[in-house]
Design a protein around this motif. Structure first.
Motif, short mmCIF file in Angstrom:
data_model
loop_
_atom_site.label_atom_id
_atom_site.label_comp_id
_atom_site.label_asym_id
_atom_site.label_seq_id
_atom_site.Cartn_x
_atom_site.Cartn_y
_atom_site.Cartn_z
N SER A 1 0.87 -1.17 0.00
CA SER A 1 0.00 0.00 0.00
C SER A 1 0.92 1.22 0.00
N LEU A 2 0.88 2.01 -1.07
CA LEU A 2 1.84 3.10 -1.23
C LEU A 2 1.85 4.04 -0.03
N VAL A 3 0.69 4.44 0.44
CA VAL A 3 0.63 5.37 1.56
C VAL A 3 1.31 4.78 2.79
N ALA A 4 1.02 3.52 3.10
CA ALA A 4 1.60 2.90 4.28
C ALA A 4 3.11 2.73 4.15
N ASP A 5 3.57 2.30 2.98
CA ASP A 5 5.01 2.10 2.77
C ASP A 5 5.78 3.42 2.82
N VAL A 6 5.23 4.46 2.21
CA VAL A 6 5.90 5.76 2.23
C VAL A 6 5.86 6.35 3.64
N HIS A 7 4.75 6.16 4.34
CA HIS A 7 4.65 6.70 5.70
C HIS A 7 5.72 6.09 6.60
N ARG A 8 5.90 4.78 6.52
CA ARG A 8 6.94 4.13 7.32
C ARG A 8 8.32 4.63 6.92
N THR A 9 8.56 4.77 5.61
CA THR A 9 9.85 5.26 5.13
C THR A 9 10.12 6.67 5.63
N LEU A 10 9.09 7.51 5.65
CA LEU A 10 9.23 8.88 6.13
C LEU A 10 9.62 8.89 7.60
N LEU A 11 9.06 8.00 8.39
CA LEU A 11 9.33 7.98 9.83
C LEU A 11 10.68 7.34 10.16
N TYR A 12 10.99 6.22 9.50
CA TYR A 12 12.16 5.44 9.89
C TYR A 12 13.34 5.55 8.94
N GLY A 13 13.11 6.11 7.77
CA GLY A 13 14.20 6.22 6.81
C GLY A 13 14.36 4.96 5.97
N GLY A 14 15.31 4.99 5.06
CA GLY A 14 15.52 3.88 4.14
C GLY A 14 15.06 4.26 2.75
N VAL A 15 14.69 3.28 1.95
CA VAL A 15 14.34 3.55 0.56
C VAL A 15 13.12 2.72 0.17
N PHE A 16 12.18 3.37 -0.52
CA PHE A 16 11.01 2.71 -1.07
C PHE A 16 11.09 2.79 -2.59
N GLY A 17 10.66 1.73 -3.26
CA GLY A 17 10.69 1.78 -4.71
C GLY A 17 9.59 0.96 -5.37
N TYR A 18 9.02 1.55 -6.41
CA TYR A 18 8.16 0.81 -7.34
C TYR A 18 8.76 1.07 -8.72
N PRO A 19 9.83 0.33 -9.05
CA PRO A 19 10.58 0.62 -10.28
C PRO A 19 9.91 0.06 -11.52
N GLY A 20 10.42 0.47 -12.66
CA GLY A 20 10.00 -0.15 -13.90
C GLY A 20 10.63 -1.53 -14.00
N ASP A 21 10.04 -2.41 -14.80
CA ASP A 21 10.62 -3.73 -15.03
C ASP A 21 10.31 -4.17 -16.45
N LYS A 22 10.65 -5.39 -16.79
CA LYS A 22 10.45 -5.86 -18.16
C LYS A 22 8.98 -5.86 -18.55
N LYS A 23 8.11 -6.14 -17.60
CA LYS A 23 6.68 -6.19 -17.88
C LYS A 23 6.07 -4.80 -17.93
N ASN A 24 6.49 -3.94 -17.02
CA ASN A 24 5.98 -2.56 -16.94
C ASN A 24 7.17 -1.60 -16.90
N PRO A 25 7.71 -1.23 -18.07
CA PRO A 25 8.91 -0.38 -18.13
C PRO A 25 8.77 0.94 -17.38
N ASN A 26 7.55 1.48 -17.31
CA ASN A 26 7.34 2.74 -16.61
C ASN A 26 6.75 2.56 -15.22
N GLY A 27 6.81 1.35 -14.71
CA GLY A 27 6.22 1.12 -13.40
C GLY A 27 4.70 1.14 -13.49
N LYS A 28 4.04 1.24 -12.35
CA LYS A 28 2.58 1.25 -12.34
C LYS A 28 1.98 2.43 -11.59
N LEU A 29 2.84 3.26 -10.98
CA LEU A 29 2.34 4.40 -10.22
C LEU A 29 2.12 5.60 -11.13
#
Length: 413
Positions: free
Chosen positions: A320-348
């Motif tokens: 869940s984007l909101v939940a994952d970003v919220h945790r990253t904002l509080l605790y630090g680290g890195v979140f990613g929804y990258p592009g891949d072979k199936k979806n070169p531009n990601g899905k967001l």
């Protein structure tokens, strides 16, 4: 009638108060038949008497005057150049979020889980719409419309920017994902609303987005296609164990928690700052073999401790984007929804998800990129354009970009 202490709807006789004061430091308890509620009242009276005797005045609770979201926005406007009518927009958004929070919390007992129209309703993304997707979208649209400040309203659930009646039109553009993470709703996983506010470059109305759209309406549509760097405000509201709104008006990122007793968002996380480096990575690692070699190397380094920090990172991924970003904002680290072979531009979606979230992260001292450039510098070509998204702590994102630069240099040799 003898004099007595009066507090709330209770009447406490002086001799009981004196007895409590005389015995409060003893191991024996005051009258055993005195209820816990009355004992609490007596303790409050004692605190008030102690404070008065020390010249400190009456006892006051630690949060006698919390900062509400509306009060915060008003004070922010006074101390900055933010437009005054942004208050009406934020008020409309917070009202909608309260309503959506209520709908989400009661979804399981009001038959609001599951697919809308038995799964026959498909949005512009090609995704089956949940019942609450449709309802949340309508709640937010109406709240923004009746603020009287909107010129254009663009939603992830709408094919095109939404009609704004002339009697309610204003000069702002709102973009939003009404219920992010709705696919997790039936499992009671955290969901959220994401929004961004732009200033409309020209005043216009979108009445009918048919194929024969007029040039003036095309120009109006172009007002929606603005880079995230032009956002006046952005935020998200997360519906979880508590309902929390995280907001930025361009002067830091601030968190507000909904107090259910009074029905107000209260400032609980002023000037949120994401750590310079974290120890958590948040990617859907099931797609590992679909990623490019750069991202694969970066993730392997995080897992093995071969990164710049020398520490092994932990995987945390909710989906869940909101939940994952919220945790990253509080605790630090890195979140990613990258592009891949199936979806070169990601899905967001760039407008509804990437740009507002990147705005919040940057305002909190972090960074956001698509792997090649800063997210907030990207000008959308369409309202539903997708982009890869990687955001988080400054040093973590910089390290990833260093890996990309290294690979680019190898290809040039």
């Amino acid at each position: 009638m003898s004099p007595c202490w009066v507090t709330s709807s209770w009447v406490v006789a002086p001799h009981i108060t004196r007895y409590y004061l005389l015995n409060r430091n003893r191991e024996t308890k005051p009258y055993s038949h005195v209820s816990p509620i009355r004992t609490s009242i007596l303790a409050t009276i004692t605190s008030q008497q102690d404070a008065s005797s020390n010249g400190a005045g009456l006892f006051l609770p630690s949060q006698d005057s919390p900062t509400t979201l509306t009060r915060f926005v008003l004070e922010n406007i006074r101390s900055s150049k933010a437009p005054e009518d942004i208050v009406d927009l934020i008020s409309s958004i917070q009202f909608a979020c309260k309503k959506i929070a209520s709908l989400v919390s009661r979804a399981g007992i009001t038959n609001l889980t599951g697919l809308f129209n038995e799964g026959k309703s498909i949005n512009i993304q090609g995704e089956e719409q949940k019942k609450l997707d449709v309802l949340s979208n309508q709640v937010l649209k109406n709240a923004l419309k009746y603020s009287g400040k909107m010129g254009v309203i663009a939603s992830e659930e709408e094919d095109v920017p939404v009609t704004v009646d002339e009697s309610f039109s204003g000069t702002y553009v709102a973009v939003f994902d009404p219920l992010d993470g709705s696919s997790n709703l039936d499992a009671a996983v955290a969901t959220g609303t994401i929004f961004g506010i732009f200033k409309q470059e020209v005043s216009c109305l979108i009445e009918d987005m048919a194929d024969n759209i007029e040039p003036s309406q095309l120009h109006c549509l172009a007002s929606t296609l603005q880079p995230g760097s032009r956002l006046l405000a952005a935020g998200y509201c997360m519906y979880s164990s508590s309902t929390m709104m995280v907001l930025s008006l361009g002067h830091g990122t601030h968190g507000f928690t909904l107090d259910p007793e009074v029905g107000e968002f209260v400032l609980t996380h002023p000037y949120m700052k994401i750590p310079k480096r974290g120890q958590i990575y948040s990617f859907n690692e099931a797609n590992y073999h679909q990623w490019d070699p750069v991202l694969q190397e970066y993730i392997e380094n995080l897992k093995s401790g071969k990164n710049r920090s020398g520490k092994c990172y932990s995987l945390r991924y909710i989906g869940s984007l909101v939940a994952d970003v919220h945790r990253t904002l509080l605790y630090g680290g890195v979140f990613g929804y990258p592009g891949d072979k199936k979806n070169p531009n990601g899905k967001l979606r760039l407008l509804y998800e990437c740009a507002p979230m990147s705005y919040l992260i940057e305002q909190a001292g972090g960074k956001a990129t698509n792997g090649k450039q800063r997210i907030l510098d990207i000008v959308p070509n369409t309202t539903h354009e997708r982009q890869p998204l990687i955001l988080g702590s400054e040093e973590d994102v910089d390290e990833l970009m260093h890996v990309y630069t290294k690979y680019a240099a190898k290809l040039q040799v």
